[in-house]
Structure formats: structure tokens, C-alpha cells
Design a protein around this motif. Sequence first.
Motif, PDB file in Angstrom:
ATOM      1  N   PRO A 189       1.091  -1.717   0.210  1.00 19.29           N
ATOM      2  CA  PRO A 189      -0.338  -0.061  -0.076  1.00 19.29           C
ATOM      3  C   PRO A 189       0.546   1.356   0.319  1.00 19.29           C
ATOM      4  O   PRO A 189       1.701   1.537   1.027  1.00 19.29           O
ATOM      5  N   SER A 190       0.809   1.992  -0.850  1.00 18.75           N
ATOM      6  CA  SER A 190       1.396   3.516  -0.585  1.00 18.75           C
ATOM      7  C   SER A 190       0.427   4.688  -1.126  1.00 18.75           C
ATOM      8  O   SER A 190      -0.445   4.495  -1.278  1.00 18.75           O
ATOM      9  N   ILE A 191       0.780   5.916  -0.662  1.00 20.24           N
ATOM     10  CA  ILE A 191       0.730   7.384  -0.491  1.00 20.24           C
ATOM     11  C   ILE A 191       0.465   7.607  -2.795  1.00 20.24           C
ATOM     12  O   ILE A 191       1.633   8.152  -2.789  1.00 20.24           O
ATOM     13  N   ARG A 192      -0.480   7.362  -2.980  1.00 23.49           N
ATOM     14  CA  ARG A 192      -0.520   8.127  -4.147  1.00 23.49           C
ATOM     15  C   ARG A 192      -0.009   7.781  -4.879  1.00 23.49           C
ATOM     16  O   ARG A 192       0.693   6.553  -5.303  1.00 23.49           O
ATOM     17  N   ASN A 193       0.884   8.164  -6.390  1.00 17.30           N
ATOM     18  CA  ASN A 193       1.511   7.636  -7.302  1.00 17.30           C
ATOM     19  C   ASN A 193       2.712   7.925  -7.157  1.00 17.30           C
ATOM     20  O   ASN A 193       3.631   8.555  -7.551  1.00 17.30           O
ATOM     21  N   LEU A 194       3.724   8.664  -5.605  1.00 20.34           N
ATOM     22  CA  LEU A 194       4.591   8.316  -4.867  1.00 20.34           C
ATOM     23  C   LEU A 194       5.388   6.998  -4.927  1.00 20.34           C
ATOM     24  O   LEU A 194       4.727   6.106  -4.010  1.00 20.34           O
ATOM     25  N   ARG A 195       6.681   7.705  -4.430  1.00 20.65           N
ATOM     26  CA  ARG A 195       7.476   6.062  -3.995  1.00 20.65           C
ATOM     27  C   ARG A 195       7.654   5.944  -2.386  1.00 20.65           C
ATOM     28  O   ARG A 195       9.176   5.909  -2.177  1.00 20.65           O
ATOM     29  N   LEU A 196       6.789   6.008  -1.767  1.00 21.97           N
ATOM     30  CA  LEU A 196       6.301   5.942  -0.869  1.00 21.97           C
ATOM     31  C   LEU A 196       5.143   4.891  -0.019  1.00 21.97           C
ATOM     32  O   LEU A 196       4.180   5.653  -0.501  1.00 21.97           O
ATOM     33  N   THR A 197       6.179   4.109   0.645  1.00 22.02           N
ATOM     34  CA  THR A 197       4.701   3.657   1.465  1.00 22.02           C
ATOM     35  C   THR A 197       4.055   3.821   2.457  1.00 22.02           C
ATOM     36  O   THR A 197       4.327   4.555   2.849  1.00 22.02           O
ATOM     37  N   VAL A 198       2.590   2.981   2.766  1.00 23.49           N
ATOM     38  CA  VAL A 198       1.586   3.020   3.986  1.00 23.49           C
ATOM     39  C   VAL A 198       2.944   3.008   5.426  1.00 23.49           C
ATOM     40  O   VAL A 198       2.948   3.653   6.076  1.00 23.49           O
ATOM     41  N   ARG A 199       3.557   2.592   4.840  1.00 21.59           N
ATOM     42  CA  ARG A 199       4.688   2.053   6.364  1.00 21.59           C
ATOM     43  C   ARG A 199       5.740   3.216   6.566  1.00 21.59           C
ATOM     44  O   ARG A 199       6.296   3.287   7.593  1.00 21.59           O
ATOM     45  N   ARG A 200       6.394   3.703   5.002  1.00 24.77           N
ATOM     46  CA  ARG A 200       7.324   4.564   5.166  1.00 24.77           C
ATOM     47  C   ARG A 200       6.710   5.469   5.899  1.00 24.77           C
ATOM     48  O   ARG A 200       7.699   5.855   7.031  1.00 24.77           O
ATOM     49  N   VAL A 201       6.186   5.858   5.642  1.00 22.06           N
ATOM     50  CA  VAL A 201       5.078   7.128   5.922  1.00 22.06           C
ATOM     51  C   VAL A 201       5.213   7.274   7.475  1.00 22.06           C
ATOM     52  O   VAL A 201       5.299   7.821   8.210  1.00 22.06           O
ATOM     53  N   ILE A 202       4.318   6.680   8.277  1.00 20.86           N
ATOM     54  CA  ILE A 202       4.721   5.824   9.771  1.00 20.86           C
ATOM     55  C   ILE A 202       5.691   6.124  10.024  1.00 20.86           C
ATOM     56  O   ILE A 202       5.833   6.706  11.439  1.00 20.86           O
ATOM     57  N   GLU A 203       7.058   5.315   9.311  1.00 23.26           N
ATOM     58  CA  GLU A 203       8.005   5.472   9.474  1.00 23.26           C
ATOM     59  C   GLU A 203       8.934   7.185   9.993  1.00 23.26           C
ATOM     60  O   GLU A 203       9.568   7.208  10.415  1.00 23.26           O
ATOM     61  N   LEU A 204       8.704   7.422   8.811  1.00 21.15           N
ATOM     62  CA  LEU A 204       9.117   8.974   8.714  1.00 21.15           C
ATOM     63  C   LEU A 204       8.424   9.838   9.847  1.00 21.15           C
ATOM     64  O   LEU A 204       8.810  10.493  10.362  1.00 21.15           O
ATOM     65  N   LEU A 205       7.122   9.921  10.347  1.00 14.95           N
ATOM     66  CA  LEU A 205       6.578  10.025  10.933  1.00 14.95           C
ATOM     67  C   LEU A 205       7.117  10.088  12.898  1.00 14.95           C
ATOM     68  O   LEU A 205       7.593  11.131  12.999  1.00 14.95           O
ATOM     69  N   ALA A 206       7.504   9.166  12.737  1.00 15.55           N
ATOM     70  CA  ALA A 206       8.401   9.009  14.348  1.00 15.55           C
ATOM     71  C   ALA A 206      10.025   9.152  14.086  1.00 15.55           C
ATOM     72  O   ALA A 206      10.199  10.025  14.596  1.00 15.55           O
ATOM     73  N   THR A 207      10.180   9.437  12.664  1.00 14.77           N
ATOM     74  CA  THR A 207      11.514  10.502  12.923  1.00 14.77           C
ATOM     75  C   THR A 207      11.467  11.496  12.584  1.00 14.77           C
ATOM     76  O   THR A 207      12.817  12.144  13.322  1.00 14.77           O
ATOM     77  N   TYR A 208      10.471  11.869  11.667  1.00 17.71           N
ATOM     78  CA  TYR A 208      10.411  13.603  12.316  1.00 17.71           C
ATOM     79  C   TYR A 208       9.094  13.850  12.846  1.00 17.71           C
ATOM     80  O   TYR A 208       8.441  14.401  12.378  1.00 17.71           O
ATOM     81  N   PRO A 209       9.479  13.821  14.516  1.00 12.59           N
ATOM     82  CA  PRO A 209       8.217  14.750  15.112  1.00 12.59           C
ATOM     83  C   PRO A 209       8.071  16.152  14.763  1.00 12.59           C
ATOM     84  O   PRO A 209       6.677  15.981  15.039  1.00 12.59           O
TER      85      PRO A 209
END
Length: 87
Positions: free
Chosen positions: A17-37
Amino acid sequence: MKLDRIISNPNRMNGQPSIRNLRLTVRRVIELLATYPNREELRQEFPELEDEDIQQALIFASSYLSDACGGQSQRIIELPNRYETVV
């Protein structure tokens, strides 16, 4: 519930599962939220990621966890018809 920014295409990102046509998976977005508060820092690093993308990724992840943990509510998440559905 319809998440129109979450897609699953077997020919992109290994069908994750990914975001729109970006090369960002849902998992990566969740990881980014933890990395970039700080959301401003996140926006600087990933300007293509919109607030609605983040919100839908969080909803998708929480729905997945609820179902995986035997949550009481069973939800069906609709994805655009042109891609495979992730359940």
C-alpha cells in the motif's frame, strides 16, 4: 471508509500500500512520522507529502492493526478500482 490516496499496484513498490503515485509506502510514511516528530522538518524533506496523505496513512495503519489484533470492528477499506485491493 474510502481512502482515495492509498493505492496498491502489484507493479509498484512490490504491491505494498502506497501514497498516491509517490514512491512512498504507508509503512514508510509511518516510519517518517516517528523519525520527524516536527512536521515542518518532514515537509522540508518530503515536500510532495501532503497532510491528507499522512492522515490517510494513519487511518489505514490503525484499521490494519485493529483487524490484525482481533479488533471488535471489522472495517472494509476501499481502494481505487484500477489497483488491487489490500485487505
